[in-house]
Design an enzyme around this catalytic site. Structure first.
Site, PDB file in Angstrom:
ATOM      1  N   GLY A  84       5.167   3.091  -0.174  1.00 44.81           N
ATOM      2  CA  GLY A  84       6.616   2.905  -0.361  1.00 44.81           C
ATOM      3  C   GLY A  84       6.995   1.957  -1.484  1.00 44.81           C
ATOM      4  O   GLY A  84       6.417   2.004  -2.586  1.00 44.81           O
ATOM      5  N   GLU A 119      -3.925  -1.378   6.762  1.00 48.01           N
ATOM      6  CA  GLU A 119      -4.200   0.057   6.766  1.00 48.01           C
ATOM      7  C   GLU A 119      -5.490   0.360   7.517  1.00 48.01           C
ATOM      8  O   GLU A 119      -6.328  -0.516   7.709  1.00 48.01           O
ATOM      9  CB  GLU A 119      -4.282   0.562   5.321  1.00 48.01           C
ATOM     10  CG  GLU A 119      -2.996   0.372   4.520  1.00 48.01           C
ATOM     11  CD  GLU A 119      -1.821   1.206   5.041  1.00 48.01           C
ATOM     12  OE1 GLU A 119      -2.053   2.163   5.804  1.00 48.01           O
ATOM     13  OE2 GLU A 119      -0.678   0.878   4.684  1.00 48.01           O
ATOM     14  N   LYS A 167      18.091  -7.656   8.643  1.00 56.25           N
ATOM     15  CA  LYS A 167      18.339  -7.717   7.190  1.00 56.25           C
ATOM     16  C   LYS A 167      19.290  -8.869   6.851  1.00 56.25           C
ATOM     17  O   LYS A 167      19.135  -9.511   5.805  1.00 56.25           O
ATOM     18  CB  LYS A 167      18.891  -6.384   6.678  1.00 56.25           C
ATOM     19  CG  LYS A 167      17.858  -5.246   6.701  1.00 56.25           C
ATOM     20  CD  LYS A 167      16.618  -5.557   5.886  1.00 56.25           C
ATOM     21  CE  LYS A 167      15.626  -4.424   5.817  1.00 56.25           C
ATOM     22  NZ  LYS A 167      14.319  -4.836   5.269  1.00 56.25           N
ATOM     23  N   SER A 177       0.781  -1.241   0.000  1.00 56.37           N
ATOM     24  CA  SER A 177       0.000   0.000   0.000  1.00 56.37           C
ATOM     25  C   SER A 177       0.810   1.288   0.000  1.00 56.37           C
ATOM     26  O   SER A 177       0.265   2.356  -0.286  1.00 56.37           O
ATOM     27  CB  SER A 177      -0.938  -0.003   1.210  1.00 56.37           C
ATOM     28  OG  SER A 177      -0.177  -0.187   2.386  1.00 56.37           O
ATOM     29  N   VAL A 191       6.974  -5.867   3.509  1.00 57.71           N
ATOM     30  CA  VAL A 191       6.362  -5.447   4.783  1.00 57.71           C
ATOM     31  C   VAL A 191       7.398  -4.723   5.630  1.00 57.71           C
ATOM     32  O   VAL A 191       8.540  -5.165   5.737  1.00 57.71           O
ATOM     33  CB  VAL A 191       5.824  -6.687   5.552  1.00 57.71           C
ATOM     34  CG1 VAL A 191       5.363  -6.308   6.954  1.00 57.71           C
ATOM     35  CG2 VAL A 191       4.701  -7.357   4.776  1.00 57.71           C
ATOM     36  N   ASP A 228      -3.583  -8.283   8.984  1.00 58.09           N
ATOM     37  CA  ASP A 228      -2.230  -8.584   9.460  1.00 58.09           C
ATOM     38  C   ASP A 228      -1.595  -9.732   8.668  1.00 58.09           C
ATOM     39  O   ASP A 228      -1.944 -10.903   8.872  1.00 58.09           O
ATOM     40  CB  ASP A 228      -2.320  -8.929  10.958  1.00 58.09           C
ATOM     41  CG  ASP A 228      -0.956  -9.206  11.545  1.00 58.09           C
ATOM     42  OD1 ASP A 228       0.058  -9.029  10.831  1.00 58.09           O
ATOM     43  OD2 ASP A 228      -0.900  -9.594  12.722  1.00 58.09           O
ATOM     44  N   TYR A 286      22.177   1.521  11.364  1.00 56.93           N
ATOM     45  CA  TYR A 286      21.464   0.671  10.403  1.00 56.93           C
ATOM     46  C   TYR A 286      22.117  -0.704  10.236  1.00 56.93           C
ATOM     47  O   TYR A 286      21.729  -1.655  10.883  1.00 56.93           O
ATOM     48  CB  TYR A 286      21.263   1.388   9.046  1.00 56.93           C
ATOM     49  CG  TYR A 286      20.127   0.718   8.303  1.00 56.93           C
ATOM     50  CD1 TYR A 286      18.833   1.206   8.377  1.00 56.93           C
ATOM     51  CD2 TYR A 286      20.331  -0.482   7.621  1.00 56.93           C
ATOM     52  CE1 TYR A 286      17.769   0.534   7.783  1.00 56.93           C
ATOM     53  CE2 TYR A 286      19.278  -1.164   7.016  1.00 56.93           C
ATOM     54  CZ  TYR A 286      18.007  -0.649   7.098  1.00 56.93           C
ATOM     55  OH  TYR A 286      16.967  -1.337   6.520  1.00 56.93           O
TER      56      TYR A 286
END
Ligand code: NAI
Length: 390
Positions: free
Chosen positions: A51, A74, A243, A49, A138, A110, A234
Site C-alpha cells: 500500500g 509479513e 485518525k 511492505s 502501519v 511487530d 469512516y
C-alpha cells in the site's frame, strides 16, 4: 508450486512472488520516469511492505535517491503455503534497490513491540546513521501494548447510532443493504489505541533517545477524510476517532522536533484499494464509483502517484501547503466538488443491475488481485514457481 488466487471475503490467502515483483517494478518504473526530487536521503518506513508505505519507500529510493530501512509484519512461506504479498514485495524491492546502488534493509516483526523498535534502531545506526524522513504507514486490526502486554482490537463501526447503507460484494458484484451497530465506548478507545498516534510517537521517542534524528528531520503519517457517503463508517466512526488522535499527534511531535528544526505532518490521502481499505464496509462500493469518475476526468491515481506527488510537495523548497489543521491534502482531487457530485449521483439508486455500468468494479477487482501479484499479463500463472524466496 502453481499459485492461483484464493479469495476469502475481502482477503486473498495466496500471493504470487513473480507477480508481486512485477507490481513493485511497475511502481519503480513510474518513479524512474517522473522528475527526480531533491529530498530525504536516509529514510525509515514503518509499514513498508504494501500500500502507501511500500509506495513511499519506492518513491524515496528511486525518486530521491534515498537509502531505506523498512519495517513490516509479513508471513514467510511455509509448508504448502505461499508467503504474504508484503513478503514478496519486500524481497523484490530490496533486490531492485540494491541493484540500483541504494541501501535497502528490512525488518520483519511487530512494529508495536519494544524489541522490534530496538532492533530497528540498531540497524538504522549501523546502515543509515541518522534519518531525515520517517514514514509511519502501519495499518493493523490489532496491537499488543508494549508495556502491558494487553492486546487491543480495532473495529470499523459507526458511533452513537446504527448506520445503514449500501455495500457491494466485490467478488460477486451483488449490491446489498448493510446495517452496522454502533461501537461501545471500549471499542472506540481500543480502536484509538491500535490506529491512533501513540505508536508513531513511541517510534519518534525511541529514535530521539538513540540520537538518530537528523537536523531538519520530517516525519509523516497517513490519514483519510472522505465524503459524506462514507462519513458515518469512516470519519465519524471509530477509525475516524483514531485518525483524529493521529492528526493531534502530528502537532505534539512537531513541538518535540523543534530542536531539530523538524516537522511532523499528516498527509490526507486518496481512497485506494489496499488490503486495509478493502476490509471497510461501504468503502469498496464508494471506491469503485470514485474510480470511474476520476478516470473519466483524467484524475485517477494509485499509491505510487500519490507518494510521488506527496514528496514533490514536501520537498519543493517552498512552504509546504496545508489545510487549516496543518494537514497535507493529497485527497484534493478526490474531494473536488465536480468529482463528488458525480459520485453522489451514481450512488443514489445504485443496484446490482447497474453497478457495473455506474462504477468501475473491473478496476477494483484488478487492483485487488494485483495487490497479491495476480492479474499481470507478463506473468505465466501456469508455471511452477518456488514460493519460498528470501
Ligand atoms: P496496507 O494494509 O496496505 O499496509 C499496512 C502496512 O502495515 C503493511 O506494510 C504491514 O506489513 C504493516 N503492518 C501491519 N501491522 C504491523 C505490525 N504490527 N508491525 C509492523 N508492520 C505492520 O495499508 P494502507 O492502506 O497502505 O494503509 C497505510 C496508512 O494509510 C494507514 O494509516 C491508512 O489509514 C492510510 N490511508 C489509507 C487509505 C486507503 O484508501 N487505503 C487512504 C488514506 C490513508
Amino acid at each position: 508450486m502453481i499459485i492461483k488466487p484464493k479469495i476469502r471475503g475481502f482477503i486473498c490467502t495466496t500471493a504470487h512472488p513473480g507477480g508481486c515483483a512485477a507490481h513493485v517494478n511497475r511502481q519503480i518504473d513510474y518513479i524512474k520516469e517522473s522528475p527526480s526530487i531533491q529530498g530525504a536521503k536516509k529514510v525509515l518506513v514503518i509499514g513498508a511492505s504494501t500500500g502507501y508505505g511500500l509506495a513511499s519507500r519506492i518513491a524515496a529510493s528511486f525518486g530521491m535517491g534515498a537509502d531505506t530501512i523498512g519495517v513490516s509484519y509479513e508471513r514467510p512461506a511455509s509448508e504448502g503455503r505461499t508467503a504474504s504479498a508484503g513478503w514478496y514485495n519486500t524481497v523484490a524491492f530490496e533486490e531492485s534497490a540494491r541493484a540500483a546502488g541504494y541501501i535497502a534493509e528490512s525488518i520483519n516483526g511487530d512494529a508495536f513491540s519494544h524489541e522490534i523498535k530496538q532492533e530497528t534502531l540498531k540497524l538504522v545506526k549501523e546502515k543509515l546513521g541518522k534519518v531525515d524522513l520517517i514514514v509511519y504507514s502501519v495499518a493493523s486490526p490489532r496491537r499488543t501494548h508494549p508495556d502491558t502486554g494487553e492486546t487491543f482490537n480495532s473495529v470499523l463501526k459507526p458511533i452513537g447510532q446504527p448506520f445503514s447503507d449500501k455495500t457491494v460484494n466485490t467478488n460477486t458484484g451483488v449490491v446489498s443493504e448493510i446495517t452496522l451497530e454502533p461501537a461501545t465506548e471500549e471499542e472506540i478507545e481500543n480502536t484509538i489505541t491500535v490506529m491512533g498516534g501513540e505508536d508513531w510517537s513511541l517510534w519518534l521517542k525511541a529514535l530521539e533517545e538513540a540520537d538518530l534524528l537528523a537536523e531538519g528531520v520530517t516525519t509523516l503519517a497517513y490519514s483519510y477524510i472522505g465524503p459524506e457517503i462514507t462519513e458515518a463508517i469512516y470519519r465519524k466512526g471509530t477509525i475516524g476517532q483514531a485518525k483524529n488522535d493521529l492528526e493531534a499527534t502530528a502537532h505534539t511531535l512537531t513541538k518535540q522536533l523543534e530542536r531539530y528544526d523538524g516537522k511532523a505532518y499528516v498527509s490526507v490521502n486518496k481512497a485506494l484499494v489496499t488490503q486495509s481499505s478493502s476490509a471497510i464496509p461501504v468503502v469498496p462500493l464508494y471506491i469503485s464509483l470514485l474510480f470511474k469518475v476520476m478516470k473519466e476526468k483524467g484524475l485517477h491515481e494509485g499509491c505510487i502517484e500519490q507518494a510521488q506527488r506527496l514528496f514533490g510537495k514536501l520537498y519543493s523548497g517552498a512552504t509546504v501547503e496545508t489545510d487549516e489543521e496543518g494537514r497535507i491534502r493529497l485527497d484534493n482531487w478526490e474531494m473536488r466538488a465536480d468529482v463528488q457530485q458525480a459520485v453522489q449521483e451514481a450512488w443514489s439508486g445504485i443496484t446490482t443491475e447497474n453497478v457495473s455500468e455506474r462504477g468501475d468494479l473491473e478496476q477494483y477487482r484488478l487492483d485487488f488481485l494485483q495487490l497479491f501479484g495476480f492479474g499481470f499479463d507478463e506473468i505465466d500463472y501456469e508455471l511452477d514457481v518456488n514460493p519460498d524466496i528470501q
